[in-house]
Design an enzyme around this catalytic site. Sequence first.
Site, short mmCIF file in Angstrom:
data_model
loop_
_atom_site.label_atom_id
_atom_site.label_comp_id
_atom_site.label_asym_id
_atom_site.label_seq_id
_atom_site.Cartn_x
_atom_site.Cartn_y
_atom_site.Cartn_z
N LYS A 59 0.82 -1.21 0.00
CA LYS A 59 0.00 0.00 0.00
C LYS A 59 0.86 1.27 0.00
O LYS A 59 2.06 1.23 0.30
CB LYS A 59 -0.94 -0.03 1.21
CG LYS A 59 -2.04 -1.11 1.08
CD LYS A 59 -2.95 -1.13 2.30
CE LYS A 59 -4.12 -2.08 2.11
NZ LYS A 59 -4.96 -2.18 3.33
N TYR A 81 -12.69 -2.57 -3.48
CA TYR A 81 -13.12 -2.67 -2.08
C TYR A 81 -14.64 -2.65 -1.94
O TYR A 81 -15.16 -2.27 -0.88
CB TYR A 81 -12.50 -1.54 -1.27
CG TYR A 81 -11.05 -1.79 -0.87
CD1 TYR A 81 -10.71 -2.88 -0.05
CD2 TYR A 81 -10.03 -0.94 -1.28
CE1 TYR A 81 -9.40 -3.11 0.34
CE2 TYR A 81 -8.70 -1.17 -0.89
CZ TYR A 81 -8.40 -2.25 -0.08
OH TYR A 81 -7.10 -2.48 0.32
N PHE A 133 -15.51 3.27 7.32
CA PHE A 133 -14.15 3.57 6.87
C PHE A 133 -13.98 3.56 5.34
O PHE A 133 -12.89 3.80 4.84
CB PHE A 133 -13.15 2.59 7.51
CG PHE A 133 -13.37 1.13 7.15
CD1 PHE A 133 -12.86 0.60 5.97
CD2 PHE A 133 -14.07 0.29 8.01
CE1 PHE A 133 -13.04 -0.74 5.64
CE2 PHE A 133 -14.25 -1.06 7.69
CZ PHE A 133 -13.74 -1.57 6.51
N ARG A 186 -2.03 -14.43 4.59
CA ARG A 186 -2.81 -13.71 5.60
C ARG A 186 -2.06 -13.73 6.94
O ARG A 186 -2.04 -12.74 7.67
CB ARG A 186 -4.20 -14.34 5.77
CG ARG A 186 -5.13 -14.17 4.57
CD ARG A 186 -5.64 -12.77 4.37
NE ARG A 186 -6.49 -12.31 5.45
CZ ARG A 186 -7.17 -11.15 5.41
NH1 ARG A 186 -7.10 -10.37 4.35
NH2 ARG A 186 -7.89 -10.78 6.43
N THR A 212 -5.52 -6.78 10.74
CA THR A 212 -5.83 -5.53 10.03
C THR A 212 -5.27 -4.32 10.76
O THR A 212 -4.67 -3.43 10.15
CB THR A 212 -7.37 -5.38 9.88
OG1 THR A 212 -7.87 -6.57 9.28
CG2 THR A 212 -7.73 -4.17 9.04
N ARG A 225 2.53 -6.28 8.98
CA ARG A 225 1.85 -5.14 9.59
C ARG A 225 2.45 -4.80 10.96
O ARG A 225 2.46 -3.63 11.36
CB ARG A 225 0.35 -5.39 9.66
CG ARG A 225 -0.31 -5.24 8.28
CD ARG A 225 -1.72 -5.76 8.27
NE ARG A 225 -2.41 -5.44 7.02
CZ ARG A 225 -3.58 -5.97 6.67
NH1 ARG A 225 -4.18 -6.83 7.47
NH2 ARG A 225 -4.15 -5.63 5.53
N ASN A 236 -2.00 0.30 6.79
CA ASN A 236 -1.45 -0.95 7.33
C ASN A 236 -0.54 -1.69 6.35
O ASN A 236 -0.34 -2.89 6.45
CB ASN A 236 -2.58 -1.84 7.86
CG ASN A 236 -3.61 -2.15 6.79
OD1 ASN A 236 -3.41 -1.84 5.62
ND2 ASN A 236 -4.70 -2.77 7.18
N HIS A 286 -2.07 -5.45 1.45
CA HIS A 286 -3.33 -6.17 1.27
C HIS A 286 -3.03 -7.61 0.90
O HIS A 286 -2.10 -7.88 0.14
CB HIS A 286 -4.15 -5.54 0.13
CG HIS A 286 -5.33 -6.37 -0.27
ND1 HIS A 286 -6.55 -6.25 0.34
CD2 HIS A 286 -5.45 -7.39 -1.18
CE1 HIS A 286 -7.39 -7.14 -0.19
NE2 HIS A 286 -6.74 -7.84 -1.11
N GLU A 293 -9.37 -10.97 -7.43
CA GLU A 293 -8.38 -9.90 -7.24
C GLU A 293 -7.19 -10.05 -8.18
O GLU A 293 -6.63 -9.05 -8.64
CB GLU A 293 -7.94 -9.85 -5.77
CG GLU A 293 -9.09 -9.40 -4.86
CD GLU A 293 -8.76 -9.38 -3.38
OE1 GLU A 293 -9.64 -8.99 -2.59
OE2 GLU A 293 -7.63 -9.76 -2.99
N1 UDP Z 1 -9.74 -0.46 7.20
C1 UDP Z 1 -9.86 0.76 7.85
N2 UDP Z 1 -10.55 0.82 9.03
C2 UDP Z 1 -11.11 -0.28 9.60
C3 UDP Z 1 -11.00 -1.52 8.94
C4 UDP Z 1 -10.31 -1.58 7.75
O1 UDP Z 1 -9.36 1.77 7.35
O2 UDP Z 1 -11.71 -0.16 10.68
C5 UDP Z 1 -9.01 -0.54 5.92
C6 UDP Z 1 -7.63 -1.19 6.07
O3 UDP Z 1 -6.72 -0.53 5.19
C7 UDP Z 1 -7.91 -2.62 5.64
C8 UDP Z 1 -8.94 -2.41 4.52
O4 UDP Z 1 -9.75 -1.33 4.99
O5 UDP Z 1 -6.74 -3.29 5.23
C9 UDP Z 1 -9.82 -3.60 4.23
O6 UDP Z 1 -10.44 -4.03 5.42
P1 UDP Z 1 -10.51 -5.57 5.81
O7 UDP Z 1 -11.41 -5.69 6.99
O8 UDP Z 1 -10.84 -6.38 4.60
O9 UDP Z 1 -9.01 -5.87 6.32
P2 UDP Z 1 -7.85 -6.77 5.70
O10 UDP Z 1 -8.49 -7.91 4.96
O11 UDP Z 1 -7.04 -5.87 4.80
O12 UDP Z 1 -7.06 -7.21 6.90
MG MG Z 2 -9.99 -7.91 3.55
#
Ligand code: UDP
Ligand code: MG
Length: 135
Positions: A9, A49, A57, A85, A91, A102, A112, A115, A126
């Site tokens: 990112k 997204y 968010f 993952r 996250t 992260r 963070n 992705h 994706e």
């Molecule tokens: N995100 C955020 N606030 C939140 C949760 C997620 O800004 O409370 C952002 C963060 O950059 C995250 C992305 O949205 O990586 C996608 O969210 P997801 O829950 O899918 O998390 P990930 O799969 O990336 O761990």
């Molecule tokens: Mg996700």
Amino acid sequence: MEKTLFFIKPDAVERNLIGEVIRKVENSGFKINNLKMVRLRKAQAEEFYKIHKGKDFFEKLVEYVCAGLIVAMVLEKESAIKDLRELVGATDPAFAKKGSIRYDFGLDVTRNSCHASDSSKTAKDEILFFFPEKD
Ligand code: UDP
Ligand code: MG
């Protein structure tokens, strides 16, 4: 061999962490199968997204991920989706396990650093999103 989609990112690209992040990925047994540096347009980020549309968010996330360059890649490994993952971590970097990407590089729950696809369905979608020219 299983494939998954990973991208670095803008927060990590801006801090010159591309090499560090890729080193961790390669050291963890992933093969880079395809790679490109891109800047997403707003409509593309909204599409990528879309499962988060309507969440509090969403707007912030879309704006952030479009704010700079990202490095997208297809990673290959046995159990690539699950293992990536794990390597990426929670996250919110504050809750990410020691040694995860992260934990090492994430700034906050939005910025963070990376992705990773979360299932075989999203991995397929994706990969096609970033690399439509190759299966
Ligand atoms: N995100 C955020 N606030 C939140 C949760 C997620 O800004 O409370 C952002 C963060 O950059 C995250 C992305 O949205 O990586 C996608 O969210 P997801 O829950 O899918 O998390 P990930 O799969 O990336 O761990
Ligand atoms: Mg996700």
